[in-house]
Enzyme design. Structure first.
Site, PDB file in Angstrom:
ATOM      1  CG  ASP A 283      -0.160  -0.034   2.527  1.00  0.00           C
ATOM      2  OD1 ASP A 283       0.761  -0.856   2.638  1.00  0.00           O
ATOM      3  OD2 ASP A 283      -0.469   0.762   3.439  1.00  0.00           O
ATOM      4  CD  GLU A 284      -0.693   4.682   3.186  1.00  0.00           C
ATOM      5  OE1 GLU A 284      -1.625   5.405   3.556  1.00  0.00           O
ATOM      6  OE2 GLU A 284       0.220   4.292   3.958  1.00  0.00           O
TER       7      GLU A 284
END
Length: 688
Positions: free
Chosen positions: A320-321
């Site tokens: 993620d991210e």
């Protein structure tokens, strides 16, 4: 019955008022709903009770193994703590536990966790097909123990139970703030108590790498500040969880959230170092270089080593991210993308994910990742964990993948239990799925991210709200009554402390520490009337780092005040319970005096200076509440404009102070609303 009102309020009541309150408290303590959480599939209460005395013990009938025998020993030990009885097993067993098989060596996805419990006045029988099912039934039995006229007892009952979802988890972040082994293990005990079965262990992030690697020792030597789990400790946790019917799934975030990896191994990064452990929180630029074969050689060795520590087939890579600044600014990476016809950074991450997935398969693991890993070509067995919501879950399962919901279960935001309880993996876009698609929704996981918690506060940020989420994952879909949940939650919260949690008991020492040598009772009144802000509120309030002490009033205050909720119920009962007003008045008197009582603690105490306005606001709320009660009890109409002015004053004091919100405002607002209703009714009578 004294403890039905917080103990810190009780000394302020007159003896006469105590005598008046005891009958109403005794009446409200009884509920036809058993204090079980999660609520079982089927419960039939029957006449009678089974006595629990010092001779209590359980016996195994049918299949037996070391795991079941150890579980019974822990069970009897907990009952001794729970009852205060010196358990010395004697006579016939009062609980007979019968199961058919042990199941696999380690808990597995989809194993049979069902059980049946029958309790009569003479004995109890617990039946399950597997040892894991028996473990779930033992927890239910322990929850049922309560004081009765002749000592501790269990109601006669017939229970049939099984889980709604096979994947019911808690994710604990130990990277941003270190969580010692004892913290992990006591939370595993609490997880077992409410029938959770997956411990998702977030072991690496920008702020720390938390597992010993013997293949790449600089990971923990240079990326952990000395706070990491040895491989022996990892095995201890895995076995500890196994014995409680809980799977352990590691998460090593990649290719982003990897600053701590690069401290010891900067060549893994997409830009030259040197690198340091990140002290701040957020999303940072350092990411792995997905274009170098050396990256995958490193990960092959690392995953192979970790695979031997974690026997569960599932392995979380985060994903993620991912910030792509380093990728965009690297001439070598851009050249690689052109040569391999990789158009975007998202496509480059997909390339990385596919390569990592091949390594996981090589080492017998199945990949789990957050929403961002869902790209075309992903292996069909991949599990998508969604922090974005049911729409993302529905997208994943409609494409043939299995999915978990974590959106709505972020405990670090400190939302009330009712908020989490209202979120269901099958809601929203997931509600319109076909039965075959819906079957790929495995369940959900609550998440305890650790920017604003440490070992002292983490229990209170997870529990007891996690128990409400556990009910959403285990109990039938139609178990949705918020009132029922809240009626059981306080008792379940008290019971959870017998598992070893410190979500309630840590508050007192923290407040005593803030009070110094002064009596802390007035500070406890303020804490009881307050609720701490969560992730969003604290992020806006000031700049925190991983080195910022978490020892302020906000850290001692709980996410949700059970005492304030009790007062809200008392306001709602004003028309039907004649003693509700007495409880409200007694509490409002204490609140009105709070600023004056706190004054000795605030003098020359820099740690408490920030809560002085909060104490004054509580006193204001108490005075408004007392005046409103006067008008209500005497059926008087307040002066013109009084209610509006006081509502505006409540709006003012409802704003956060020192990262805390004054929960006491809520029941006072309700009193003003009741007063408005009384005035409107009087005007209607006059008009007639």
């Amino acid at each position: 019955m004294q403890n039905q009102i917080p103990a810190r309020f009780w000394p302020h009541f007159s003896n006469r008022l105590r005598l008046l309150l005891l009958p109403v408290l005794a009446a409200t303590a009884w509920s036809a709903t058993l204090p079980l959480m999660p609520e079982p599939v089927k419960v039939v209460q029957q006449p009678g009770y089974l006595a629990i005395d010092s001779g209590f013990h359980a016996a195994i009938g049918g299949y037996s193994d070391a795991r079941l025998q150890a579980a019974l020993a822990r069970f009897e030990s907990q009952i001794a703590r729970q009852t205060g009885l010196p358990i010395s097993p004697s006579g016939d067993a009062k609980l007979q536990v019968t199961c058919q098989e042990g199941g696999s060596e380690y808990p597995t996805l989809g194993e049979d966790e069902s059980y049946q419990l029958d309790v009569s006045a003479s004995d109890a029988k617990l039946q399950a097909r597997t040892v894991t099912g028996a473990l779930r039934g033992l927890e239910t039995f322990a929850q049922l123990i309560a004081p009765g006229p002749d000592g501790f007892q269990i109601p006669a009952v017939h229970i049939e139970d099984r889980p709604r979802f096979p994947w019911r988890g808690l994710m604990m972040d130990v990277s941003r703030h270190w969580m010692p082994l004892a913290v992990v293990e006591r939370n595993l005990d609490a997880m077992a108590a409410v029938k959770l079965n997956v411990f998702h262990w977030h072991l690496s992030d920008d702020q720390g790498f938390r597992v010993e690697s013997k293949v790449y020792p600089r990971l923990q030597q240079e990326g952990s500040d000395g706070h990491y789990y040895t491989q022996a400790q990892v095995r201890e946790v895995v076995n500890y969880a196994r014995d409680r019917g809980i799977r352990v799934i590691p998460e090593f975030d990649m290719p982003g959230h990897t600053s701590s990896w690069f401290v010891g191994y900067p060549a893994l990064a997409s830009a030259p170092g040197p690198y340091a452990i990140e002290r701040h929180f957020g999303v940072f630029e350092p990411v792995m270089d997905p274009t170098r074969e050396e990256t995958y050689t490193f990960l092959d060795g690392f995953i192979g080593e970790m695979a031997s520590l974690f026997p569960d087939p599932y392995f979380h890579i985060g994903g993620d991210e991912v910030k792509d600044d380093q990728w965009k600014h690297s001439a070598a990476i851009q050249a690689f993308m052109r040569a391999h016809h990789i158009a975007t950074s998202r496509d480059l991450q997909a390339y990385f994910n596919h390569r990592v997935q091949e390594l996981l398969k090589k080492h017998g693991k199945i990949m789990i990742g957050w929403d961002e890993v869902l790209v075309p070509g992903l292996a069909s067995e991949t599990v998508i964990q969604s922090w974005r919501g049911q729409k993302s879950v529905a997208e994943a399962v409609s494409k043939g993948y299995r999915s978990l919901l974590s959106w709505g279960y972020y405990l670090d935001h400190l939302q009330p239990a009712s908020y989490h309880y209202a979120v269901d993996p099958m809601q929203g876009d997931s509600a319109s799925l076909t039965p075959e698609q819906a079957s790929r929704i495995l369940g959900g996981e609550a998440c305890m991210w650790a920017e604003y918690v440490d070992a002292e506060t983490v229990d209170s940020r997870i529990w007891p709200r996690m128990a409400a989420i556990a009910e959403r994952f285990w109990s039938p879909r139609d178990v949705t009554s918020v009132d029922s949940m809240y009626s059981r939650l306080p008792e379940v919260s008290r019971w959870l402390e017998w598992t070893g949690l410190r979500h309630r008991s840590n508050e007192g020492p923290m407040l005593d520490r803030l009070a110094g040598g002064e009596p802390s009772a007035p500070l406890r009144v303020l804490a009881d009337a307050s609720e701490a802000l969560g992730f969003s509120g604290r992020r806006k309030a000031q700049k925190y780092t991983s080195l910022t002490p978490l020892n302020r009033f906000v850290d001692a205050a709980h996410p949700e005040s059970p005492s304030v909720r009790r007062l809200e119920n008392a306001v709602a009962a004003l028309g039907t319970n004649p003693l509700a007003a007495a409880e409200l008045r007694a509490t409002m008197v204490v609140w009105a005096q709070s600023a004056a009582r706190l004054q000795p603690l605030l003098a020359n105490n820099g740690l408490l200076a920030e809560v002085a306005p909060l104490a004054q606001n509580l006193a204001t709320a108490g005075k408004i509440g007392l005046r409103a009660l006067d008008y209500l009890e005497h059926r008087q109409t307040p002066p013109a404009g009084w209610v509006n002015r006081e509502q505006q004053e409540l709006d003012r004091i409802d704003q956060p102070v020192a990262e805390v919100r004054l929960a006491a405002v809520r029941p006072v607002r309700m009193l003003l609303q009741a007063l408005n209703g009384q005035s409107a009714a009087a005007r209607r009578r006059d008009a007639r």
